[in-house]
Design a protein around this motif. Structure first.
Motif, mmCIF file in Angstrom:
data_model
loop_
_atom_site.group_PDB
_atom_site.id
_atom_site.type_symbol
_atom_site.label_atom_id
_atom_site.label_comp_id
_atom_site.label_asym_id
_atom_site.label_seq_id
_atom_site.Cartn_x
_atom_site.Cartn_y
_atom_site.Cartn_z
ATOM 1 N N PRO A 161 30.506 14.860 -4.061
ATOM 2 C CA PRO A 161 31.600 14.624 -3.113
ATOM 3 C C PRO A 161 31.125 14.516 -1.667
ATOM 4 N N TYR A 162 29.807 14.724 -1.435
ATOM 5 C CA TYR A 162 29.299 14.786 -0.061
ATOM 6 C C TYR A 162 29.567 13.528 0.739
ATOM 7 N N VAL A 163 29.589 12.343 0.063
ATOM 8 C CA VAL A 163 29.670 11.102 0.836
ATOM 9 C C VAL A 163 30.993 10.926 1.547
ATOM 10 N N PHE A 164 31.969 11.761 1.194
ATOM 11 C CA PHE A 164 33.256 11.588 1.849
ATOM 12 C C PHE A 164 33.228 12.056 3.303
ATOM 13 N N ARG A 177 21.674 20.610 -3.681
ATOM 14 C CA ARG A 177 21.332 19.996 -4.970
ATOM 15 C C ARG A 177 21.089 18.495 -4.766
ATOM 16 N N TYR A 178 21.993 17.865 -4.037
ATOM 17 C CA TYR A 178 21.877 16.432 -3.816
ATOM 18 C C TYR A 178 20.642 16.116 -2.966
ATOM 19 N N SER A 179 20.443 16.899 -1.909
ATOM 20 C CA SER A 179 19.328 16.627 -1.002
ATOM 21 C C SER A 179 17.995 16.787 -1.724
ATOM 22 N N LEU A 181 17.418 16.226 -4.902
ATOM 23 C CA LEU A 181 17.251 15.041 -5.752
ATOM 24 C C LEU A 181 16.806 13.851 -4.908
ATOM 25 N N MET A 182 17.433 13.692 -3.754
ATOM 26 C CA MET A 182 17.108 12.569 -2.880
ATOM 27 C C MET A 182 15.691 12.686 -2.319
ATOM 28 N N SER A 183 15.339 13.902 -1.841
ATOM 29 C CA SER A 183 14.029 14.003 -1.192
ATOM 30 C C SER A 183 12.911 13.888 -2.229
ATOM 31 N N ILE A 208 19.119 8.018 10.452
ATOM 32 C CA ILE A 208 20.520 8.435 10.268
ATOM 33 C C ILE A 208 20.797 8.606 8.771
ATOM 34 N N GLY A 209 21.395 9.739 8.405
ATOM 35 C CA GLY A 209 21.582 10.041 6.971
ATOM 36 C C GLY A 209 20.229 10.323 6.354
ATOM 37 N N GLY A 210 19.365 10.948 7.139
ATOM 38 C CA GLY A 210 17.960 11.156 6.737
ATOM 39 C C GLY A 210 17.750 12.363 5.840
ATOM 40 N N GLY A 211 18.842 12.976 5.361
ATOM 41 C CA GLY A 211 18.711 14.097 4.420
ATOM 42 C C GLY A 211 17.939 15.249 5.034
ATOM 43 N N THR A 212 16.990 15.776 4.277
ATOM 44 C CA THR A 212 16.202 16.908 4.786
ATOM 45 C C THR A 212 14.882 16.437 5.407
ATOM 46 N N LEU A 230 16.016 13.280 13.458
ATOM 47 C CA LEU A 230 16.791 13.296 12.212
ATOM 48 C C LEU A 230 18.264 13.529 12.511
ATOM 49 N N PHE A 231 19.135 12.740 11.860
ATOM 50 C CA PHE A 231 20.591 12.925 12.012
ATOM 51 C C PHE A 231 21.220 12.946 10.631
ATOM 52 N N ASP A 232 21.940 14.023 10.311
ATOM 53 C CA ASP A 232 22.660 14.094 9.024
ATOM 54 C C ASP A 232 23.713 15.183 9.147
ATOM 55 N N GLY A 258 25.460 16.173 12.540
ATOM 56 C CA GLY A 258 26.716 15.504 12.868
ATOM 57 C C GLY A 258 27.098 14.524 11.783
ATOM 58 N N SER A 259 28.276 13.924 11.958
ATOM 59 C CA SER A 259 28.751 12.922 11.011
ATOM 60 C C SER A 259 28.862 11.586 11.722
ATOM 61 N N PHE A 260 28.264 10.553 11.135
ATOM 62 C CA PHE A 260 28.361 9.248 11.800
ATOM 63 C C PHE A 260 29.784 8.686 11.726
ATOM 64 N N ARG A 261 30.651 9.332 10.928
ATOM 65 C CA ARG A 261 32.053 8.894 10.896
ATOM 66 C C ARG A 261 32.835 9.455 12.082
ATOM 67 N N ASP A 262 32.428 10.649 12.524
ATOM 68 C CA ASP A 262 33.261 11.346 13.521
ATOM 69 C C ASP A 262 32.564 11.580 14.849
ATOM 70 N N LEU A 274 18.138 3.380 8.381
ATOM 71 C CA LEU A 274 19.218 3.758 7.447
ATOM 72 C C LEU A 274 18.622 3.596 6.052
ATOM 73 N N VAL A 275 18.192 4.704 5.474
ATOM 74 C CA VAL A 275 17.499 4.642 4.189
ATOM 75 C C VAL A 275 18.430 5.178 3.098
ATOM 76 N N ARG A 276 18.818 4.318 2.189
ATOM 77 C CA ARG A 276 19.738 4.660 1.086
ATOM 78 C C ARG A 276 21.048 5.272 1.618
ATOM 79 N N VAL A 277 21.575 4.660 2.663
ATOM 80 C CA VAL A 277 22.811 5.164 3.263
ATOM 81 C C VAL A 277 23.975 4.184 3.029
HETATM 82 C C1 LIG Z 1 21.786 8.704 -0.574
HETATM 83 S S1 LIG Z 1 21.441 9.958 0.581
HETATM 84 C C2 LIG Z 1 19.931 9.386 1.284
HETATM 85 C C3 LIG Z 1 19.140 10.435 1.984
HETATM 86 C C4 LIG Z 1 17.814 9.929 2.552
HETATM 87 N N1 LIG Z 1 18.013 8.914 3.566
HETATM 88 C C5 LIG Z 1 16.973 9.395 1.412
HETATM 89 O O1 LIG Z 1 16.841 8.168 1.257
HETATM 90 O O2 LIG Z 1 16.428 10.219 0.663
HETATM 91 C C6 LIG Z 1 22.633 9.641 1.831
HETATM 92 C C7 LIG Z 1 22.550 10.578 3.013
HETATM 93 O O3 LIG Z 1 23.560 10.223 3.936
HETATM 94 C C8 LIG Z 1 24.105 11.412 4.444
HETATM 95 N N2 LIG Z 1 25.478 11.169 4.924
HETATM 96 C C9 LIG Z 1 26.556 10.842 4.182
HETATM 97 N N3 LIG Z 1 27.648 10.754 4.963
HETATM 98 C C10 LIG Z 1 27.226 11.037 6.230
HETATM 99 C C11 LIG Z 1 27.875 11.110 7.483
HETATM 100 N N4 LIG Z 1 29.176 10.877 7.581
HETATM 101 N N5 LIG Z 1 27.139 11.408 8.576
HETATM 102 C C12 LIG Z 1 25.806 11.649 8.485
HETATM 103 N N6 LIG Z 1 25.128 11.593 7.324
HETATM 104 C C13 LIG Z 1 25.830 11.294 6.213
HETATM 105 C C14 LIG Z 1 24.097 12.349 3.262
HETATM 106 O O4 LIG Z 1 24.211 13.712 3.662
HETATM 107 C C15 LIG Z 1 22.763 12.032 2.647
HETATM 108 O O5 LIG Z 1 21.730 12.830 3.161
#
Ligand SMILES: C[S@@+](CC[C@H](N)C(=O)[O-])C[C@H]1O[C@@H](n2cnc3c(N)ncnc32)[C@H](O)[C@@H]1O
Length: 371
Positions: A161-164, A177-179, A181-183, A208-212, A230-232, A258-262, A274-277
């Motif tokens: 549900p994190y992407v919301f 858990r998600y981070s 798997l991603m990292s 941006i959305g760079g996870g951990t 790093l921004f996430d 922070g959130s790139f939505r808000d 923007l890697v896998r974002v």
């Molecule tokens: C698919 S993961 C990719 C993580 C990393 N870039 C990678 O490739 O391993 C998407 C990332 O986007 C972040 N993300 C999702 N919505 C976001 C938001 N509104 N603002 C900032 N980061 C966000 C998630 O927390 C997650 O770390």
């Protein structure tokens, strides 16, 4: 769900060659003629691979769950030895291992089983086993592909549900858990991205959305010059400091939660990645993000997008079957073609875009754009 009713307006039928291939009599004829038999057999095997693909995946899942590849890494073993410590009998393990042999994961030895090339390769890809292990959620959804195609609510969308958005702040466990798997799976993505797009001369790279921080760590270890930012989301970046400390990069790193939505994006970077974002988000969110990235960059600044993409007018199984269906089951975004993303970059104001391509579409595809 049931199959759709046939359309009342019958479409034009296939040409003569396809009508021939679809005829049972012609297929029997091919099976009897030596050189046609080879082609017919190859087509038949490829078709049966499609028919059996789900079973193959489940064999792989069982092998991974029982950690059989790890156990064979220590040396060949018999079925009774492999059954030890599992809840399965030796004869059932034998059935599983024979299936794994047929799929190239294991090989037969004189009295048991050993590791084969594909099985060994799985052990060498960080994160692949974890990826396979979480597939049971996706497969439960895809047991009814027409429901997924029809937009029904999926289990996978609740699993991640994190992407919301910043709502993930309430659930640090999911974020961790998600981070993880991603990292774990980031190694290959970073390798492919940095090989295709030279970031050695960047001043500051904002991921941006760079996870951990797995991508920035790989970048920092490869190139000594760029400062790293790093921004996430807040619960995600909290795991990043340890990673940067472990790779000796603490002094070069800035972390913004922070959130790139808000929230406004940090300024000061000449390269934003923007890697896998993007594939996690709707077209509206992606356009808002691309416009914000454009505004945050200086003149001449660069945006790099790296993620698995579809093939556009040349569909391929990794992008157009696996990732397109995965994203659809996630329910929030979609897999896009390089062409579509480049058009979106243009619409966000970027002056020029470059397709850096990919050698492994199942890992990632790299694009860049200049302001
Ligand atoms: C698919 S993961 C990719 C993580 C990393 N870039 C990678 O490739 O391993 C998407 C990332 O986007 C972040 N993300 C999702 N919505 C976001 C938001 N509104 N603002 C900032 N980061 C966000 C998630 O927390 C997650 O770390």
């Amino acid at each position: 769900m049931t199959l759709a009713e046939p359309s009342p307006q019958a479409p034009r039928g296939p040409g003569w060659a396809l009508r021939l291939v679809a005829s049972r009599r012609f297929q029997s004829f091919c099976a009897a003629v030596p050189c046609l038999r080879r082609i017919a057999r190859r087509d038949g095997e490829a078709l049966f691979d499609l028919v059996g693909g789900f079973v193959h995946s489940q064999v792989l899942f069982a092998v991974v769950e029982l950690r059989l590849l790890h156990r064979l890494f220590d040396g060949p073993a018999t079925a009774p030895a492999l059954a030890r410590g599992t809840a399965l009998t030796a004869d059932r393990i034998e059935i599983l291992c024979n299936a794994a042999v047929s799929l190239g994961l294991m090989r037969r030895t004189r009295d048991g089983y050993g590791l084969a090339r594909k099985g060994a390769a799985i052990l060498g890809v960080p994160g692949l086993e974890a990826m396979i292990s979480h597939h049971h959620v996706l497969y439960r959804d895809l047991a009814d592909p027409l429901a997924v195609l029809g937009g029904a609510e999926t289990e996978l969308s609740k699993f991640w549900p994190y992407v919301f958005g910043a709502a993930a702040a309430q659930d640090p466990d999911t974020a961790r858990r998600y981070s993880d798997l991603m990292s774990d799976s980031q190694g290959l993505v970073a390798e492919e991205t940095l090989r295709r797009c030279d970031l050695s001369k960047a001043g500051t790279v904002l991921d941006i959305g760079g996870g951990t921080g797995a991508f920035l760590s790989a970048l920092g270890q490869r190139h000594g010059a760029p400062a790293l930012h790093l921004f996430d989301l807040p619960p995600v970046v909290s795991g990043a400091r340890d990673r940067f400390a472990a790779t000796g990069l603490t002094d070069r790193v800035q972390i913004t939660a922070g959130s790139f939505r808000d929230d406004p994006l940090p300024v000061g970077a000449d390269v934003i990645t923007l890697v896998r974002v993007l594939y996690d988000h709707s077209d509206t969110t992606v356009m808002d993000l691309l416009r914000a990235v454009h505004a945050a960059l200086p003149e001449g600044g660069r945006l790099v997008v790296s993620e698995p993409m579809t093939g556009g007018d040349r569909p391929h199984p990794a992008g157009d079957a696996y990732f397109a269906f995965y994203c659809m089951a996630m329910g929030t975004g979609r897999a896009r073609s390089p062409q579509v993303i480049r058009e979106m970059m243009g619409a966000a104001g970027f002056a020029s875009t470059v397709d850096h391509g990919t050698t492994r579409p199942f890992v990632t595809h790299v694009l860049s754009a200049e302001k």
